[in-house]
Motif scaffolding. Structure first.
Motif, mmCIF file in Angstrom:
data_model
loop_
_atom_site.group_PDB
_atom_site.id
_atom_site.type_symbol
_atom_site.label_atom_id
_atom_site.label_comp_id
_atom_site.label_asym_id
_atom_site.label_seq_id
_atom_site.Cartn_x
_atom_site.Cartn_y
_atom_site.Cartn_z
ATOM 1 N N LEU A 154 0.820 -1.204 -0.174
ATOM 2 C CA LEU A 154 0.150 0.000 0.142
ATOM 3 C C LEU A 154 0.998 1.276 -0.096
ATOM 4 C CD1 LEU A 154 -3.005 0.650 0.116
ATOM 5 C CD2 LEU A 154 -3.053 0.647 2.470
ATOM 6 N N THR A 155 1.855 1.169 0.763
ATOM 7 C CA THR A 155 2.769 2.320 0.937
ATOM 8 C C THR A 155 3.544 2.725 -0.495
ATOM 9 O OG1 THR A 155 3.122 1.764 3.140
ATOM 10 C CG2 THR A 155 4.712 3.400 2.084
ATOM 11 N N VAL A 156 4.090 1.553 -0.943
ATOM 12 C CA VAL A 156 4.699 1.694 -2.464
ATOM 13 C C VAL A 156 3.389 2.359 -3.394
ATOM 14 C CG1 VAL A 156 5.547 0.458 -4.390
ATOM 15 C CG2 VAL A 156 6.234 -0.113 -2.162
ATOM 16 N N MET A 157 2.410 1.869 -3.331
ATOM 17 C CA MET A 157 1.349 2.265 -4.189
ATOM 18 C C MET A 157 1.234 3.913 -4.244
ATOM 19 S SD MET A 157 -1.188 -0.848 -4.640
ATOM 20 C CE MET A 157 -2.099 -0.162 -6.333
ATOM 21 N N GLY A 206 1.571 9.520 -5.708
ATOM 22 C CA GLY A 206 2.234 10.923 -5.430
ATOM 23 C C GLY A 206 1.034 11.798 -5.260
ATOM 24 N N LEU A 207 1.093 12.980 -5.029
ATOM 25 C CA LEU A 207 -0.001 13.862 -4.511
ATOM 26 C C LEU A 207 -0.367 14.758 -5.616
ATOM 27 C CD1 LEU A 207 2.071 15.128 -1.278
ATOM 28 C CD2 LEU A 207 -0.109 13.508 -1.340
ATOM 29 N N ASP A 218 3.631 25.912 -8.411
ATOM 30 C CA ASP A 218 2.471 25.723 -9.199
ATOM 31 C C ASP A 218 2.022 24.686 -9.439
ATOM 32 O OD1 ASP A 218 2.482 28.768 -9.054
ATOM 33 O OD2 ASP A 218 3.925 28.936 -10.671
ATOM 34 N N ALA A 219 2.688 23.501 -9.017
ATOM 35 C CA ALA A 219 2.511 22.112 -9.701
ATOM 36 C C ALA A 219 1.076 21.785 -9.477
ATOM 37 C CB ALA A 219 3.333 21.377 -8.865
ATOM 38 N N LYS A 220 0.490 20.950 -9.943
ATOM 39 C CA LYS A 220 -0.990 20.712 -9.628
ATOM 40 C C LYS A 220 -0.658 18.882 -9.358
ATOM 41 C CE LYS A 220 -3.426 23.940 -10.676
ATOM 42 N NZ LYS A 220 -3.570 24.803 -9.326
ATOM 43 N N LYS A 221 0.323 18.521 -9.675
ATOM 44 C CA LYS A 221 0.486 17.052 -9.645
ATOM 45 C C LYS A 221 1.940 16.611 -9.436
ATOM 46 C CE LYS A 221 -1.253 13.092 -12.104
ATOM 47 N NZ LYS A 221 -1.780 12.171 -11.024
ATOM 48 N N THR A 222 2.331 15.813 -8.445
ATOM 49 C CA THR A 222 3.947 15.732 -8.066
ATOM 50 C C THR A 222 4.231 14.550 -9.118
ATOM 51 O OG1 THR A 222 3.360 14.288 -6.397
ATOM 52 C CG2 THR A 222 3.583 16.529 -5.716
ATOM 53 N N GLY A 223 3.347 13.488 -9.260
ATOM 54 C CA GLY A 223 4.089 12.291 -10.013
ATOM 55 C C GLY A 223 4.529 11.629 -8.762
ATOM 56 N N PRO A 224 5.325 10.328 -9.308
ATOM 57 C CA PRO A 224 5.870 9.523 -7.987
ATOM 58 C C PRO A 224 6.745 10.141 -7.254
ATOM 59 C CG PRO A 224 5.833 8.583 -10.241
ATOM 60 C CD PRO A 224 5.433 9.823 -10.372
ATOM 61 N N THR A 269 6.679 17.170 0.822
ATOM 62 C CA THR A 269 5.695 17.640 0.111
ATOM 63 C C THR A 269 4.457 17.974 0.739
ATOM 64 O OG1 THR A 269 6.445 16.629 -2.002
ATOM 65 C CG2 THR A 269 4.535 17.689 -2.179
ATOM 66 N N ILE A 270 3.937 16.862 1.777
ATOM 67 C CA ILE A 270 2.878 17.134 2.707
ATOM 68 C C ILE A 270 3.100 18.394 3.437
ATOM 69 C CG2 ILE A 270 1.817 16.119 4.432
ATOM 70 C CD1 ILE A 270 0.813 14.378 2.790
ATOM 71 N N GLN A 271 4.624 18.456 4.144
ATOM 72 C CA GLN A 271 4.722 19.420 4.935
ATOM 73 C C GLN A 271 4.666 20.800 4.517
ATOM 74 O OE1 GLN A 271 7.128 18.694 8.029
ATOM 75 N NE2 GLN A 271 7.603 21.042 8.214
ATOM 76 N N GLN A 272 4.908 20.840 3.054
ATOM 77 C CA GLN A 272 4.797 22.190 2.426
ATOM 78 C C GLN A 272 3.627 22.631 1.657
ATOM 79 O OE1 GLN A 272 8.455 21.882 -0.280
ATOM 80 N NE2 GLN A 272 9.655 22.185 1.336
ATOM 81 N N SER A 273 2.539 21.543 1.904
ATOM 82 C CA SER A 273 1.299 21.796 1.060
ATOM 83 C C SER A 273 0.261 22.435 2.308
ATOM 84 C CB SER A 273 0.777 20.423 0.805
ATOM 85 O OG SER A 273 1.448 19.961 -0.365
#
Lengths: 108, 676
Positions: free
Chosen positions: B196-199, B204-205, B343-349, B358-362
């Motif tokens: 699950l974690t790998v997925m 990504g976010l 400005d990203a809408k999507k991070t990818g893997p 990324t969570i920290q900065q979102s």
């Protein structure tokens, strides 16, 4: 009063006589000594974590490495430290003690 | 939220149950002696035992509870992960090898090994039963809570099903089959949590849209609609809000009219919640006025979700009956990133650290809950979105139980310190964990299996952070049910993963409950009947009675699981840790390291530790609120103890009692050379 250094080992102290008893008694006492030292180390690290979480939120929020904050890094560190110390303990205790010199050919 | 029945999940679960039951019958012959029934004959391989530790220890509370807590409150759930794992260090370095050396079947064996005291047997047997029952209730209730959404059976069916399967497993092959159930469950849980974690990391976010639906947000530009000269920001907002309300006045031709606030809706604390009635359909919707972001000149109203209990007992969801038909509605799933860094809408893997960064900065949309009572007796749970910075979510103190951390008062922090102490000391005092040490050959095997246990449990707890945060941003959360966070996250990937994770969650209950039943059965048969009441039994008869007792405990577990259905029981696991640590740890430690420990000392310490921690818990504000149903303020007033977690007082108390009583009763010291 605390008699660890005198090989005070509960459960073995009342079964004297048989050969090999002394060895296992010494082994248990040695393991227990290693265990207490490693326990003290971990307790200090854990206390540091709890203290940080409760009293230094400013430090816990800092992001020193890779943009990840101290709270997360320290948390992961605690988990990894537990495993590393556990392995170290397993390695230190790998051979039983022998009265004529610790663990020569009798690696169990 | 109404869930669809997943036949896939039922299938996967049936396969796992089938395998474990088959294994139990196959292994049944190995549990014919009491050594076999209670301790699997001491013949379990250390590696199997190590993974079984994980299967025994990682209860539904660990898996579903921690992931759910992280999904809704961020870092706080991870505090439990760390505390639960740290306790294993005590187990390995201090308790494991002596426990194996001293005892045979039960915790009382070890504590009583030097004394042959009926008092110790009785006190420890009772504390074992108390701790095991506290632990058992949330597991059984959890089984029912899980089965309702997953399989669409009523609660009691889930409880009976789990109870019956576990009882069969324990009765057929005792500790032997219990060990293998826990081994299977432990492996599955760790492996699939990793999958699950790998997925999560691979996905990504992304920030698809800021709100679930565009219709969920309305804005009013304050700067254009309000004359703001000379007003401060609070005043501006007040004026803007009044202007806004005027728009919804009945005489205006707006599409919505304002529902006048009545009852608690009019209170100051609820002034951010606004109810609007659609002029055409008459449907009432609830909105939440977001606190202003920095530099914001708009008043932002966003859709809240409501679950209302009407005075006539009916339930309504978002203003309509709950359902899938015409004229019915359901809660919508939530949990999304409001704003990614840059400005990203999507991070990818993402790599693991990049994910956390990324969570920290979102900015994340999290959901709060407010219960509001109206004059006509309608009680409405309002779930409302909040824009929370990742920075805030990634540090402790968001969950109500941990808010004390951020309080400047020491008394508020003490509750947290006390909990962390109880978690640290609790693991190595849990009877159902400690008896696993009797299933291996010798001290070396006990040590090795603990190391394997720490490895697998630690790895799992690292994953909980990713699973929890993954669920937080999955867009699949049910606002009313934290416990479903992990299965729903899996569902956001695909049906198969959902089926597997759900089945594993269910198996989780099996593994832990079987361990608890064995521990309870050992305490009753071995400690109480054989040692305290001195009942004469052959080995064979003992096993037969042990099986009967296991079945009785299984039935009790089922009854408790049904009786406690409506109660929020997750905190009972916390109770179990506090009571176990207070009752058992002082005696275990002092027995090992203090020669002058007496039997009276141990009996007194176990009794005082158990009674004091229990009394403290029952008189605490948390219990008044969660169990007796007081409001938060009334609970704070009624409670007789300064904070809710007893450990920081009652664990030291256990030590003090043991030392004082031992010094007063020097005749109770174990004599050297006492035969077994």
């Amino acid at each position: 009063v605390f008699a660890l250094g005198d090989y005070y080992v509960v459960g073995l102290d009342h079964k004297p006589g048989e050969s090999g008893d002394l060895d296992s008694l010494l082994t248990s006492a040695r393991n227990s000594r290693y265990g207490l030292v490693l326990f003290a180390i971990y307790l200090a690290v854990y206390t540091g974590y709890v203290w940080l979480s409760a009293f230094r939120p400013d430090l816990a929020e800092a992001t020193p490495v890779a943009g990840v904050n101290v709270a997360v890094l320290y948390g992961f560190g605690l988990i990894v430290a537990a495993f590393v110390l556990a392995l170290l303990y397993g390695w230190l205790c790998r051979k039983p003690v022998h009265v004529d010199g610790p663990g020569q050919e009798d690696a169990a | 939220v109404i869930y669809e029945t997943s036949s896939l999940a039922i299938g996967v679960f049936a396969v796992i149950v089938g395998i474990t039951l088959g294994l139990s019958f196959y292994l049944g012959s190995r549990a014919k002696s009491s050594q076999g029934f209670f301790a699997a004959g001491g013949g379990i391989h250390w590696f199997v035992n190590g993974v079984a530790f994980a299967g025994d220890y990682l209860s539904a509370a660990s898996f579903l509870g921690i992931c759910g807590m992280i999904a809704f409150y961020g870092y706080d759930g991870f505090l439990y992960s760390i505390g639960y794992l740290a306790g294993w260090v005590v187990a390995l370095f201090v308790i494991a090898e002596p426990m194996k050396r001293l005892g045979k079947y039960t915790l009382a064996d070890a504590l009583d090994s030097r004394f042959q005291s009926r008092g110790i047997k009785l006190a420890v047997a009772i504390s074992t039963l108390a701790v095991s029952i506290f632990y058992l209730i949330p597991q059984m209730v959890g089984a029912g809570v899980l089965i309702t959404p997953l399989f669409n059976f009523p609660h009691y069916v889930g409880v009976i099903l789990v109870g019956a399967v576990v009882t069969i497993i324990v009765v057929t092959a005792g500790m032997v089959s219990t060990t293998y159930v826990q081994f299977i469950k432990g492996s599955l849980l760790v492996v699939f949590s990793a999958v699950l974690t790998v997925m999560i990391l691979y996905r990504g976010l992304s920030e698809n849209s800021k709100w679930e639906k565009p219709a969920h947000v309305r804005t009013w530009d304050m700067s254009s609609s309000v004359s703001i000269a000379g007003l401060d920001i609070d005043e501006q907002r007040r004026v803007a809000r009044n202007r806004l309300y005027e728009q919804f006045a009945p005489e205006r031709e707006s599409d919505y009219t304002l529902v006048p606030p009545t009852g608690d809706w009019s209170s100051d604390e609820n002034k951010s919640f606004i109810r609007l009635q659609d002029r055409e359909s008459g449907l009432i919707s609830t909105w939440y006025e977001l606190p202003p972001l920095e530099g914001q000149t708009e008043l932002l109203l966003v859709s809240a979700q409501t679950v209302a209990k009407l005075p006539d007992g009916r339930k309504s969801v978002n203003g309509l009956p709950q359902g899938r038909n015409e004229g019915e509605t359901d809660l919508w799933p939530v949990g999304r990133v409001y704003d990614l860094p840059g400005d990203a809408k999507k991070t990818g893997p993402l790599g693991p650290l990049a994910f956390l960064r990324t969570i920290q900065q979102s900015e994340i949309v999290t959901w709060g809950k407010q219960t509001i009572k109206d004059d006509d007796g309608t009680v409405t749970d309002v779930y409302y979105p909040k824009i929370t910075s990742g920075r805030d979510l990634m540090r402790p103190g968001n969950h109500p139980a941990f808010q004390g951390i951020r309080s400047p008062k020491l008394a508020d922090k003490l509750n947290f310190l006390s909990l962390m102490l109880a978690l640290f000391c609790g693991t190595a005092s849990l009877p159902h964990i400690l008896i696993r040490y009797y299933t291996v050959k010798d001290q070396t095997a006990a040590r090795k299996s603990t190391i394997v246990g720490i490895g697998s449990i630690g790895f799992f707890y690292v994953l909980t952070l990713f699973i929890g945060l993954g669920a937080m941003t999955s867009g699949a959360l049910d606002v009313t049910n934290n416990n479903m966070a992990a299965p729903l996250l899996a569902k956001s990937f695909n049906e198969w993963l959902f089926a597997i994770i759900s089945a594993i969650a269910f198996t989780t209950v099996l593994g832990t409950v079987s361990g608890l039943i064995i521990a309870s059965s050992g305490a009753v048969v071995h400690d109480l009947l054989a040692s305290f009441f001195k009942l004469e039994m052959h080995d064979h008869g003992k096993v037969r009675i042990a099986k009967i007792v296991s079945a009785v405990v299984g039935v009790i577990a089922i009854v408790l699981g049904i009786v406690f259905e409506k109660m929020n029981v997750t905190y009972l696991v916390g109770w179990a840790f506090s009571v176990a640590a207070s009752a058992n740890l002082p005696s275990l430690v002092m027995l090992l390291f203090w020669k002058r420990t007496t039997k009276q000392g141990i009996t007194a310490a176990v009794t005082v530790g158990m009674v004091s921690s229990l009394a403290w818990i029952l008189l605490s504000a948390d219990t008044f609120k969660d169990v007796y149903g007081y409001t938060a303020e009334a609970a704070a007033q009624a409670s007789l103890v300064p904070f809710s977690q007893p450990g920081i007082v009652t664990i030291p108390l256990g030590f003090v009692v043991l030392i004082v009583v031992s010094l007063l009763t020097p005749s109770g010291v174990a004599k050297q050379g006492v035969a077994e």
